[in-house]
Enzyme design. Sequence first.
Site, PDB file in Angstrom:
ATOM      1  CG  ASP A 348     -22.526 -25.298 -17.493  1.00  0.00           C
ATOM      2  OD1 ASP A 348     -22.050 -24.191 -17.191  1.00  0.00           O
ATOM      3  OD2 ASP A 348     -23.294 -25.942 -16.753  1.00  0.00           O
ATOM      4  CD  GLU A 384     -18.227 -23.135 -16.523  1.00  0.00           C
ATOM      5  OE1 GLU A 384     -18.393 -21.993 -16.073  1.00  0.00           O
ATOM      6  OE2 GLU A 384     -19.137 -23.986 -16.591  1.00  0.00           O
TER       7      GLU A 384
END
Length: 687
Positions: A348, A384
């Site tokens: 993330d 990401e």
Amino acid sequence: MSYSFSELDFLKPELGAEFIGEGTHFALFSAHAEAVELCLFSPDGKEETQRLALPKREGDIWSGYVAGLQPGTVYGYRVHGPYDPKNGHRFNPNKLLLDPYAKQIVGDLSWDDSLYGYKIGAEEGDLSFDERDSAIFMPKGVVQNPDFDWNGDEAIRRPWTDTIVYEAHVRGLTMQHPDVPHELRGTFLGMCSEPILDHLTKLGVSAIELLPVQYFLDDRYLVEKGLRNFWGYQSLGFFAPQSRYLSGEKIAEFKTMVKAFHSVGIEVIMDVVYNHTAEGSERGPTLSFRGIDNLSYYIQSPDELRHTFDTTGTGNTLNVAHPMVMRMVLDSLRYWVGVMHVDGFRFDLASTLGREDLRFDRDGGFFDAIRQDPILAGVKLIAEPWDVGMDGYQVGGFPFPFREWNDKFRDDVRRFWRKDTGLVAPLAERLTGSPVQFDHSGRSATTSVNLLSAHDGFVLADVTSFNDKHNEANGEENRDGHDGNQSDNMGIEGETDDETVLTARARRRRAMIATLFFSQGVPMLLGGDELGNTQHGNNNSYCQDNEIGWISWEGRKDPFLDFCRAAIAFRKSQPLLRSERFLKGEPGDPPAPYVSWLKPDGSTMDEGAWSDGDMRVLMMHLKDAPGEYGAAEELLLVLNAGEATPIRLPEGWNWQFAFSSAEEVEISDAGETESSGQSVLVFSRKA
């Protein structure tokens, strides 16, 4: 029973609580602490039974060995040191602290003002000091025995060219499945129950990407509104599985899930959040890292050490550039691979992990550490590739072996099928694996992780059902979530009984799914999209642990599910759709598949056609390099976002119909056929 520290005749290098046969060794990093106390609790975590000062300090590691202390013991820490917020120090021994290396965490955090190191409401704000004991409100660590019967379990290590990722949520996928036992819904055991495994294997996916399953908290403001942290992007324990996903009290349930997935050929990828923690800004609670060593664990503002530096939008940024914080992250990754047997990670806000001196560096220490690690370099790694800080958007900027989520694929494919102008050239980029972004530094054509939708944003059904977001249930007056969704309600906002609209929506979804699975790169399908699942226009369901966020399984009988299965099966049958090398405009050296682009009349796309904003049809001709006997496989993809259009196949002969997202077609003797609107056609031949 009373415990005491005893001498070990050797030094244990591991951090955390490690049971070593006759007792348990404890070790904690803190560079600025003056003393560290181990706190033992009753089995229910409600009563503190003993405090023991860790007797050893070597460098910045505080440690001690407790003879006779067994697995199942509940514990936490109190750390003594300066309370000097202006200089970044926030030690407060009145606050019980969670071990960053805790392998299991018990008890729910109960929000209370005593969890804060400063006095809530004090005139001095976060410069004040709170003396209340927070232990009764805190979750605690549990000493673990790592033994588990992994007999027969082996890492799959499937090539990226053969990988199809399925993003799913443990509760979201299982809570409404009618065949998952009620007592297992929302748990790891429910996730690997026979109905779920049967669905995934029949669908044809090869890897399941789990939204965060490391221990996380429900934000205080959500709890006060009667909501929960559904997605899980507020991590506090990087080694412990989320306790609400356990049906019992044993973390072996997570291992059982992984082993079950492996038994049917599905890899397990974890979505991990190492960019920040649930402690928030300097005005957040003192639960673990802040009270252990705030100045080491978090990046502080370069202007004033009192304030945390935020590139994540959550209030804090984990200081991964610090060697001991980096060690914690690497230890955590190695633990999930070595002990829990997972197959990879999706990071993330991964740009934050590459920040050194506050700027992103693709050659930074974290990436170097990953690449040289013999355990981590061999598992699947997905970034990401953005955060909210300066230079945060880094699509294409990560080093091998990372793959990257490609939001450009999502946006351009949505816009092409929505009939936006000038999209044939961007679509060609996405179909070939986005080489402008990724074809450099020796990276492969599998670098791009292609997606139509993900947990964040509209689900696929809502992309074709809503023009606007509808996030009122989040309690933020619809201000949260993205405004640019590249969606199209096809004439009616939301649910409808209009058959014309429903038919058009289904047709577009099929065309988009075909585009996803027939593009170069690694496809990722959002769990529930194959079932036509809707979130009723909510594009930010992070706090919707209810029917909005949970997947409806009513679509199991919808023909769209069969179409998704067929599209995946077709991809698997066609090596030309999953090349390791980027496609070139002509045969290469060494030989590799190559691509050409055609207009509907079969002629080559020229500059005028590429720049024609009204062009709605793109024909992609794939041809494999000649084999030993000169034969070459060929595919022709026809993507038509507009109206029905006559097309001519190149060289006209020997083509066979292979796949359609709409109707089957026939080819005339002259090599002519028709592409219906909003459809993907595929033809094949062997030269």
